[in-house]
Design an enzyme around this catalytic site. Structure first.
Site, mmCIF file in Angstrom:
data_model
loop_
_atom_site.group_PDB
_atom_site.id
_atom_site.type_symbol
_atom_site.label_atom_id
_atom_site.label_comp_id
_atom_site.label_asym_id
_atom_site.label_seq_id
_atom_site.Cartn_x
_atom_site.Cartn_y
_atom_site.Cartn_z
ATOM 1 N N TYR A 11 -1.828 -0.036 -3.221
ATOM 2 C CA TYR A 11 -2.768 -0.912 -3.900
ATOM 3 C C TYR A 11 -3.731 -1.513 -2.889
ATOM 4 C CZ TYR A 11 -4.373 -5.210 -6.187
ATOM 5 O OH TYR A 11 -5.135 -6.240 -6.669
ATOM 6 N N ASP A 19 7.949 -1.621 -3.133
ATOM 7 C CA ASP A 19 7.205 -2.083 -4.300
ATOM 8 C C ASP A 19 7.252 -0.967 -5.337
ATOM 9 O OD1 ASP A 19 5.334 -2.708 -6.229
ATOM 10 O OD2 ASP A 19 3.790 -3.361 -4.825
ATOM 11 N N ARG A 50 8.214 -27.444 -8.457
ATOM 12 C CA ARG A 50 7.889 -26.470 -7.407
ATOM 13 C C ARG A 50 9.149 -25.892 -6.789
ATOM 14 N NH1 ARG A 50 7.281 -27.461 -2.072
ATOM 15 N NH2 ARG A 50 6.854 -29.679 -2.376
ATOM 16 N N LYS A 62 2.441 -6.194 -14.529
ATOM 17 C CA LYS A 62 2.390 -4.833 -15.054
ATOM 18 C C LYS A 62 3.522 -4.593 -16.058
ATOM 19 C CE LYS A 62 -0.946 -4.396 -11.985
ATOM 20 N NZ LYS A 62 -0.775 -5.531 -11.072
#
Length: 430
Positions: free
Chosen positions: A143, A215, A90, A240
């Site tokens: 988005y 973004d 982690r 993407k």
């Protein structure tokens, strides 16, 4: 020292200041060239700096799926915690670090943190740098998942959220308050591809002392390098273009400074929003062909946009590469290598025509998401940005009309894509 050179020097490892970002094997340059002087396709092929390891190293980074790592002494463990060695997955993983160093090289930033999704990246940068009472400004053209994140969830933490309707810089300036600490934008915007002048936004952030997040998922770091415009954080959904093969879920943020990277990395480690090593391996593979793919995406999209703009059944086309786009000049400045593979257009026949078109294509796939090698088409008002149950409500939006279609242009042969669209357009009602 200018910003570009500051980014170069910040990539070097400093053992006196604690953990540092992952760097690639050519971080110190080669043949009298600095890392960022090399071409993007060259940078995309590089791998994690492992010069301390003896003998040969694999050209493809292995998938390290171990959750824990053994050490010989307690002192060795403590050294790992201070200087960034691997001891618990982690908190750090070599496969993930390999992908992060390539992203940093492409973005020309100080360091990169990868996340389990683009939404996790957006949540992490917000909570890592803001507190209750702070104010964030976003553009409504974005988005829908990130809109819901800020509208429905971030506000529950006592963070004030405002949205501006248009991506022009004057709207952001007018929305600022004395407690504004962050401005979050997409460039280009989803789904109508508005382009914020992030150069002006970066200057405004320095002037008014707020952080900036861009973004640029729709562009990738090949076509738009946000950090070169004084922006603080470059964010992407790696699902993407960066992954590029429709087979991972992931996100990333590249920071302007190493200190920002450390703050963000600490939050990621504590919150557990890290990217899995399996997805990191697929991301690392996708990055190797990103520059080549983005050229084909952009070339194909431009031809399709030009065709659609002339088609009698199409009302209007949104593509930053077209001279008719309201932000074309800004796009030319920010994206000199190409305008990416997303084309949004509105049918004259409204919802009936749009629905017929997206259901008629045979080479293009009716599916949500974008940025893969295959072409995808969707109807935002009833899919990604709404549903069939909310069509009347969505009709009130000036940007999200019922005839709007979003096309993610893939790397198929352009003649085949044109044929598929022309034949499908013939079936639509006027």
């Amino acid at each position: 020292m200018n910003f570009r050179n500051a980014c170069k020097t910040s990539l070097s490892y400093d053992s006196t200041t604690g953990r540092s970002p992952a760097v690639c094997d050519l971080v110190k340059g080669v043949w009298n060239k600095g890392l960022h002087d090399l071409g993007e396709s060259t940078r995309a092929q590089r791998h994690l700096d492992r010069t301390a390891e003896p003998h040969s190293t694999p050209l493809t980074m292995p998938i390290y799926h171990s959750s824990s790592y053994s050490v010989k002494t307690v002192e060795e463990y403590n050294e790992c915690t201070k200087q960034g060695g691997n001891y618990y997955a982690r908190l750090g993983n070599p496969t993930t670090a390999a992908a992060e160093c390539v992203i940093s090289a492409l973005e020309e930033g100080a360091g990169t943190v990868t996340f389990s999704s683009g939404s996790a990246a957006a949540l992490s940068v917000t909570l890592a740098f803001l507190k209750a009472g702070d104010h964030v400004v976003l553009c409504r053209q974005m988005y829908s998942g990130i809109f819901q994140l800020f509208q429905n969830h971030i506000t529950r933490f006592g963070i004030e959220v405002s949205f501006v309707s248009e991506p022009e810089i004057e709207h952001f300036r007018s929305a600022l308050r004395s407690n504004t600490k962050l401005v979050f934008v997409e460039a280009p915007c989803n789904p109508t591809l508005g382009v914020v002048d992030i150069e002006q936004l970066g200057h405004l952030g320095r002037e008014k002392n707020f952080l900036t997040v861009v973004d640029s998922t729709f562009a990738s770091p090949v076509l738009l390098k946000a950090l070169n415009y004084n922006v603080d954080f470059a964010l992407h959904s790696c699902t993407k273009y960066m992954g590029g093969h429709t087979d991972i879920i992931g996100g990333c943020i590249t920071t302007r400074t190493v200190e920002q990277w450390r703050i963000l990395k600490d939050f990621q480690q504590t919150a557990g929003t890290h990217l899995s090593p399996f997805d990191a391996s697929l991301l690392h593979r996708g990055l190797k062909t990103l520059p080549v793919r983005m050229k084909t995406h952009s070339d194909n999209a431009m031809q399709i946009a030009l065709m659609l703009e002339k088609h009698p059944k199409v009302l209007r086309v949104f593509y930053p590469g077209l001279a008719s786009h309201p932000h074309h000049d800004i796009a030319q400045k920010l994206m000199p290598k190409g305008f990416s593979g997303i084309v949004t257009f509105e049918m004259k026949g409204g919802f009936a025509a749009a629905k017929t078109l997206v259901e008629s294509v045979r080479i293009i796939n009716l599916a949500v998401s974008l940025g893969g090698t295959e072409s995808l088409i969707e109807h935002p008002a009833s899919m990604t940005h709404g549903s069939l149950d909310t069509l009347e409500e969505e009709q009130q939006s000036p940007c999200l009309t019922l005839g709007l279609i979003r096309l993610s242009v893939g790397i198929e042969d352009i003649d085949d894509l044109m044929l598929d669209l022309r034949q499908s357009l013939e079936k639509t009602p006027n």
